[in-house]
Motif scaffolding. Sequence first.
Motif, PDB file in Angstrom:
ATOM      1  N   ALA A  95       0.863  -1.330  -0.063  1.00  0.00           N
ATOM      2  CA  ALA A  95       0.087  -0.004   0.035  1.00  0.00           C
ATOM      3  C   ALA A  95       1.005   1.265   0.071  1.00  0.00           C
ATOM      4  CB  ALA A  95      -0.946  -0.104   1.144  1.00  0.00           C
ATOM      5  N   ALA A  96       1.848   1.435   0.927  1.00  0.00           N
ATOM      6  CA  ALA A  96       2.723   2.596   0.889  1.00  0.00           C
ATOM      7  C   ALA A  96       3.492   2.708  -0.404  1.00  0.00           C
ATOM      8  CB  ALA A  96       3.601   2.326   2.160  1.00  0.00           C
ATOM      9  N   GLY A  97       4.022   1.460  -0.761  1.00  0.00           N
ATOM     10  CA  GLY A  97       4.980   1.481  -1.983  1.00  0.00           C
ATOM     11  C   GLY A  97       4.102   2.134  -3.246  1.00  0.00           C
ATOM     12  N   LEU A  98       2.788   1.709  -3.398  1.00  0.00           N
ATOM     13  CA  LEU A  98       1.991   2.164  -4.573  1.00  0.00           C
ATOM     14  C   LEU A  98       1.685   3.760  -4.658  1.00  0.00           C
ATOM     15  CD1 LEU A  98       0.364   1.746  -6.903  1.00  0.00           C
ATOM     16  CD2 LEU A  98      -1.484   1.054  -5.465  1.00  0.00           C
ATOM     17  N   HIS A 153      11.445  -1.649   4.739  1.00  0.00           N
ATOM     18  CA  HIS A 153      12.394  -2.157   3.711  1.00  0.00           C
ATOM     19  C   HIS A 153      11.706  -2.618   2.345  1.00  0.00           C
ATOM     20  CE1 HIS A 153      15.830  -3.932   1.766  1.00  0.00           C
ATOM     21  NE2 HIS A 153      15.355  -4.876   1.501  1.00  0.00           N
ATOM     22  N   THR A 154      10.623  -3.236   2.604  1.00  0.00           N
ATOM     23  CA  THR A 154       9.904  -3.674   1.420  1.00  0.00           C
ATOM     24  C   THR A 154       9.279  -2.651   0.658  1.00  0.00           C
ATOM     25  OG1 THR A 154       9.297  -5.876   2.683  1.00  0.00           O
ATOM     26  CG2 THR A 154       8.252  -5.425   0.634  1.00  0.00           C
ATOM     27  N   THR A 155       8.735  -1.547   1.401  1.00  0.00           N
ATOM     28  CA  THR A 155       8.228  -0.424   0.721  1.00  0.00           C
ATOM     29  C   THR A 155       9.175   0.350  -0.258  1.00  0.00           C
ATOM     30  OG1 THR A 155       6.838   0.299   2.782  1.00  0.00           O
ATOM     31  CG2 THR A 155       7.420   2.205   1.124  1.00  0.00           C
ATOM     32  N   GLY A 156      10.501   0.125   0.130  1.00  0.00           N
ATOM     33  CA  GLY A 156      11.350   0.886  -0.688  1.00  0.00           C
ATOM     34  C   GLY A 156      11.554  -0.255  -1.944  1.00  0.00           C
ATOM     35  N   VAL A 157      11.483  -1.271  -1.841  1.00  0.00           N
ATOM     36  CA  VAL A 157      11.858  -2.416  -2.881  1.00  0.00           C
ATOM     37  C   VAL A 157      10.353  -2.309  -3.940  1.00  0.00           C
ATOM     38  CG1 VAL A 157      12.070  -4.723  -3.531  1.00  0.00           C
ATOM     39  CG2 VAL A 157      13.150  -3.841  -1.634  1.00  0.00           C
ATOM     40  N   LEU A 158       9.310  -2.415  -3.300  1.00  0.00           N
ATOM     41  CA  LEU A 158       8.129  -2.482  -4.138  1.00  0.00           C
ATOM     42  C   LEU A 158       7.683  -1.035  -4.544  1.00  0.00           C
ATOM     43  CD1 LEU A 158       5.718  -4.837  -2.023  1.00  0.00           C
ATOM     44  CD2 LEU A 158       7.040  -5.376  -4.000  1.00  0.00           C
ATOM     45  N   GLY A 159       8.061   0.057  -4.002  1.00  0.00           N
ATOM     46  CA  GLY A 159       7.633   1.208  -4.502  1.00  0.00           C
ATOM     47  C   GLY A 159       8.607   1.279  -5.951  1.00  0.00           C
ATOM     48  N   ARG A 160       9.959   0.972  -5.582  1.00  0.00           N
ATOM     49  CA  ARG A 160      10.422   1.332  -6.925  1.00  0.00           C
ATOM     50  C   ARG A 160      10.326   0.258  -8.005  1.00  0.00           C
ATOM     51  NH1 ARG A 160      15.934   2.649  -8.554  1.00  0.00           N
ATOM     52  NH2 ARG A 160      16.202   2.343 -10.741  1.00  0.00           N
ATOM     53  N   LEU A 161       9.811  -0.872  -7.748  1.00  0.00           N
ATOM     54  CA  LEU A 161       9.085  -1.935  -8.875  1.00  0.00           C
ATOM     55  C   LEU A 161       7.864  -1.143  -9.357  1.00  0.00           C
ATOM     56  CD1 LEU A 161      10.164  -5.128  -7.171  1.00  0.00           C
ATOM     57  CD2 LEU A 161      11.196  -4.101  -9.108  1.00  0.00           C
ATOM     58  N   PHE A 162       6.993  -0.706  -8.515  1.00  0.00           N
ATOM     59  CA  PHE A 162       5.692  -0.266  -8.882  1.00  0.00           C
ATOM     60  C   PHE A 162       5.918   0.992  -9.827  1.00  0.00           C
ATOM     61  CE2 PHE A 162       3.281  -1.911  -5.073  1.00  0.00           C
ATOM     62  CZ  PHE A 162       3.506  -3.340  -5.608  1.00  0.00           C
ATOM     63  N   ALA A 163       7.022   1.717  -9.546  1.00  0.00           N
ATOM     64  CA  ALA A 163       7.241   3.074 -10.164  1.00  0.00           C
ATOM     65  C   ALA A 163       7.381   2.669 -11.596  1.00  0.00           C
ATOM     66  CB  ALA A 163       8.103   3.952  -9.477  1.00  0.00           C
ATOM     67  N   GLU A 164       8.305   1.924 -11.585  1.00  0.00           N
ATOM     68  CA  GLU A 164       8.979   1.420 -13.358  1.00  0.00           C
ATOM     69  C   GLU A 164       7.953   1.011 -13.863  1.00  0.00           C
ATOM     70  OE1 GLU A 164      12.299  -1.128 -12.546  1.00  0.00           O
ATOM     71  OE2 GLU A 164      13.367   0.666 -11.944  1.00  0.00           O
ATOM     72  N   ALA A 198      -1.500  -6.972 -12.497  1.00  0.00           N
ATOM     73  CA  ALA A 198      -1.041  -8.463 -12.711  1.00  0.00           C
ATOM     74  C   ALA A 198       0.486  -8.417 -12.281  1.00  0.00           C
ATOM     75  CB  ALA A 198      -1.202  -8.836 -13.951  1.00  0.00           C
ATOM     76  N   GLN A 199       1.345  -7.410 -12.972  1.00  0.00           N
ATOM     77  CA  GLN A 199       2.579  -7.371 -12.433  1.00  0.00           C
ATOM     78  C   GLN A 199       2.924  -6.820 -11.131  1.00  0.00           C
ATOM     79  OE1 GLN A 199       4.555  -4.891 -14.942  1.00  0.00           O
ATOM     80  NE2 GLN A 199       6.706  -5.387 -14.515  1.00  0.00           N
ATOM     81  N   ALA A 200       2.235  -5.988 -10.490  1.00  0.00           N
ATOM     82  CA  ALA A 200       2.198  -5.544  -9.107  1.00  0.00           C
ATOM     83  C   ALA A 200       1.927  -6.579  -8.207  1.00  0.00           C
ATOM     84  CB  ALA A 200       1.478  -4.234  -8.841  1.00  0.00           C
ATOM     85  N   VAL A 201       0.836  -7.597  -8.405  1.00  0.00           N
ATOM     86  CA  VAL A 201       0.415  -8.765  -7.566  1.00  0.00           C
ATOM     87  C   VAL A 201       1.559  -9.791  -7.537  1.00  0.00           C
ATOM     88  CG1 VAL A 201      -1.013 -10.370  -7.494  1.00  0.00           C
ATOM     89  CG2 VAL A 201      -1.928  -8.072  -7.811  1.00  0.00           C
ATOM     90  N   ALA A 202       2.092 -10.053  -8.900  1.00  0.00           N
ATOM     91  CA  ALA A 202       3.356 -10.810  -8.891  1.00  0.00           C
ATOM     92  C   ALA A 202       4.570 -10.239  -8.077  1.00  0.00           C
ATOM     93  CB  ALA A 202       3.994 -11.214 -10.349  1.00  0.00           C
ATOM     94  N   TYR A 203       4.854  -9.066  -8.113  1.00  0.00           N
ATOM     95  CA  TYR A 203       5.991  -8.512  -7.295  1.00  0.00           C
ATOM     96  C   TYR A 203       5.715  -8.653  -5.852  1.00  0.00           C
ATOM     97  CZ  TYR A 203       7.917  -6.225 -11.291  1.00  0.00           C
ATOM     98  OH  TYR A 203       8.503  -5.806 -12.502  1.00  0.00           O
ATOM     99  N   GLY A 204       4.220  -8.490  -5.520  1.00  0.00           N
ATOM    100  CA  GLY A 204       4.095  -8.451  -3.984  1.00  0.00           C
ATOM    101  C   GLY A 204       4.127  -9.972  -3.460  1.00  0.00           C
ATOM    102  N   LEU A 205       3.987 -11.011  -4.369  1.00  0.00           N
ATOM    103  CA  LEU A 205       3.590 -12.312  -3.971  1.00  0.00           C
ATOM    104  C   LEU A 205       5.303 -12.886  -3.761  1.00  0.00           C
ATOM    105  CD1 LEU A 205       1.066 -13.998  -6.050  1.00  0.00           C
ATOM    106  CD2 LEU A 205       1.083 -13.543  -3.797  1.00  0.00           C
ATOM    107  N   TYR A 206       6.244 -12.268  -4.646  1.00  0.00           N
ATOM    108  CA  TYR A 206       7.546 -12.572  -4.696  1.00  0.00           C
ATOM    109  C   TYR A 206       8.126 -12.124  -3.355  1.00  0.00           C
ATOM    110  CZ  TYR A 206      12.602 -12.499  -5.770  1.00  0.00           C
ATOM    111  OH  TYR A 206      13.742 -12.837  -5.694  1.00  0.00           O
ATOM    112  N   ARG A 207       8.030 -10.894  -2.960  1.00  0.00           N
ATOM    113  CA  ARG A 207       8.411 -10.360  -1.891  1.00  0.00           C
ATOM    114  C   ARG A 207       7.683 -10.831  -0.596  1.00  0.00           C
ATOM    115  NH1 ARG A 207      13.028  -8.006  -1.870  1.00  0.00           N
ATOM    116  NH2 ARG A 207      12.313  -7.647   0.456  1.00  0.00           N
TER     117      ARG A 207
END
Length: 268
Positions: A95-98, A153-164, A198-207
């Motif tokens: 949520a924070a990363g998005l 920590h995960t906010t920083g990772v997912l936020g970057r992936l979501f932004a890209e 779909a890509q965001a959910v895949a990133y979330g499941l991986y994390r």
Amino acid sequence: MNGTREPCAPPRGAADFCLSCVLTTALVVAAVAGSFAYLGIDFAAFFSAGAAADMGRFAASFFPPDLEPEFLRKTAYGAIQTFAVALIGTLLAAAAGLLIALPAAGRHGTAAGRLARFALNLLRSVPELVWATLMVLAAGLGPFAGVLALALHTTGVLGRLFAEAIENAPPQPEQSLREAGSGGVAAFVYGTLPLVWAQAVAYGLYRLEMNIRMAAVLGFVGAGGLGQMLYFHLSIFQQAQAATVLIAMLALVLAVDTLSDRLRGWMG
């Protein structure tokens, strides 16, 4: 002109590239050799017969694991706590990363984009164990500190992936909705979000998979769960109980990996 052609000289770029490769390889080899020399590892003692016998006795001390019903119930509770820490930490981070990904993707101006990317870089540059240590000092021992550490920590990772993902999404659907009179939020929700969901959910499941493993480790600094149980029993040399906790860790990771693979396959 005599009709003969002079041989062409080899391109300078190829020679320079080879020289760069040789210099890079030499630097890497020197760094590796220097690291071994600085650490002073005694490989002869490590591979000696005495060391092998000591390692064998240490490994044998973990068997058989403690399968008493009371301890199994305690271990199951620790596994549930570990899963809950990883799940809540990942959900908060998603949520924070998005939210941070939107300005990081350049949707709120250059200044906001740079500030958001700096925040994401800062959050993910600090390892989870360091965040956990800080959160234990701030919030006390227990699973809440683990949740905060994973979420930061995960906010920083997912936020970057979501932004890209948002940056790479085709802009035409959202632009069409805006031209038709839709608001900015609605245009993003119905125009861009379905393209990256779909890509965001895949990133979330991986994390989530990674956070399950990390949540077990965070217990070593007092963040609860299986890690805290493992640290406690190892510290008082109860290897049989530690073996049961290790088996529970393996079972939990395998279960989450299997569930995540099936969810990704269903979504794909």
